[in-house]
Design an enzyme around this catalytic site. Structure first.
Site, PDB file in Angstrom:
ATOM      1  N   VAL A  97     -13.701  18.563  31.269  1.00  0.00           N
ATOM      2  CA  VAL A  97     -12.718  17.509  31.707  1.00  0.00           C
ATOM      3  C   VAL A  97     -12.832  16.297  30.454  1.00  0.00           C
ATOM      4  O   VAL A  97     -12.134  15.430  30.477  1.00  0.00           O
ATOM      5  CB  VAL A  97     -12.732  17.146  32.578  1.00  0.00           C
ATOM      6  N   ASP A  98     -14.184  16.087  30.141  1.00  0.00           N
ATOM      7  CA  ASP A  98     -14.626  15.337  28.879  1.00  0.00           C
ATOM      8  C   ASP A  98     -13.689  15.451  27.549  1.00  0.00           C
ATOM      9  O   ASP A  98     -13.260  14.658  27.007  1.00  0.00           O
ATOM     10  CB  ASP A  98     -16.109  15.373  28.059  1.00  0.00           C
TER      11      ASP A  98
END
Length: 326
Positions: A97-98
């Site tokens: 996600v990052d």
């Protein structure tokens, strides 16, 4: 810069005045409190492309919540689609996600830069980890909406193509991707020497193989487990069936394939002596762009940036450093 101090805030704003793009990922309201919010930067640089990265929608009720990759993987349903059916939900091996939020942000910034060339207009780009995490679900997310329930988890197998996944040979795992009926026939006859499976009415079509997965797959597993990986890979390649070894991460990074592609470089480093740096995965006009330097140590560019962009000389920097501004 110690952005809690007004003098450091002024330096940051003076830098932003000269920049095309400003990116910040402070918690909601922090940049504004430091005089570095979008409207404040826009006042000194009207065409700025200002990118705010947060955990959740800055206009929604969770704007003040901090964002963490692991939490978002759970909340966005990513853990629910990852892993084996009989095992608990599983996070991805990397902070997906990052990383994807950064990539989406880069795409948005580049699009805004392209638009600004034509219109002269600046933009406020807002990115949220949750939003990006939901996008990563891709076709699984669309299937969940269509079926009104979670799609089943298949681990390393494919939800609709059989056999397609990771299998154990006698001496290690390999990937086999039998993509159509003709490949399946060659797989049975030329790879695992089971022509009876190729003519079995239950397995002649992919729909049949999917419906009879519990009967077919154990037989395939047993046949591949009885043969060495090198032999299977040789036969698979000769039969035109996509295949490959499952390598450890260090094996992959140090493989001949990675070396031939120039993907792993070694750069001099002021602290470590030398440091591995991965090359960009793309080529421009047939050339992979060179790595010019290793990742910087903390504060490595501070002196140069302040001198070159703002004209703050060494003596002035020493005084600022003595007061903890920089």
């Amino acid at each position: 810069l110690d952005l809690k101090l007004p003098e450091a805030q002024k330096i940051a704003l003076d830098l932003a005045r000269q920049c095309d793009v400003v990116i910040q990922n402070f918690k909601d309201g922090d940049a504004e409190r430091m005089g570095l919010g979008y409207e404040q930067v826009r006042a000194v640089r009207p065409d700025v492309l200002y990118c705010s990265v947060s955990g959740y929608d800055r206009s929604g009720p969770e704007a003040s919540r901090p964002g963490y990759d692991l939490v978002i993987q759970g909340e966005a349903g990513l853990m629910a689609l990852n892993g084996e059916a009989e095992r608990p939900p599983l996070k991805f091996g990397v902070a997906v996600v990052d990383m994807m939020t950064g990539m989406y942000a880069a795409q948005a910034v580049l699009a805004a830069l392209f638009e600004r060339q034509r219109t002269g207009r600046g933009r406020h780009i807002e990115m949220a980890l949750f939003d990006s995490g939901l996008m990563v679900t891709a076709y699984y997310g669309l299937e969940a909406l269509l079926q009104k329930k979670d799609p089943p988890r298949f681990g390393n197998a494919h939800p609709s193509i059989v056999p397609y996944g990771v299998f154990d040979a006698a001496d290690g795992p390999l990937v086999v991707a039998v993509g159509n009926n003709r490949q399946f026939e060659r797989f049975c006859r030329e790879v695992i020497e089971r022509p009876d499976l190729a003519v079995d009415e239950r397995f002649k079509t992919n729909l049949g193989r999917g419906a009879n997965r519990p009967v077919l797959v154990p037989q395939l597993l047993a046949e591949m487990k009885a043969r060495p990986r090198a032999l299977l890979l040789q036969r698979l390649a000769a039969a035109g069936i996509p295949c490959g070894e499952v390598l450890g991460l260090h094996e992959a990074l140090t493989s001949q394939r990675a070396r031939d592609a120039g993907l792993v470089t070694e750069q001099p480093h002021p602290v470590a002596g030398s440091h591995h740096v991965l090359a960009p995965p793309y080529r421009l006009d047939g050339e992979r762009l060179p790595i010019r330097r290793p990742p910087p140590v903390l504060g490595e560019g501070t002196a140069d940036v302040l001198q070159e962009m703002l004209g703050i000389n060494a003596a002035q920097q020493a005084e600022l450093r003595g007061r903890g501004v920089i």
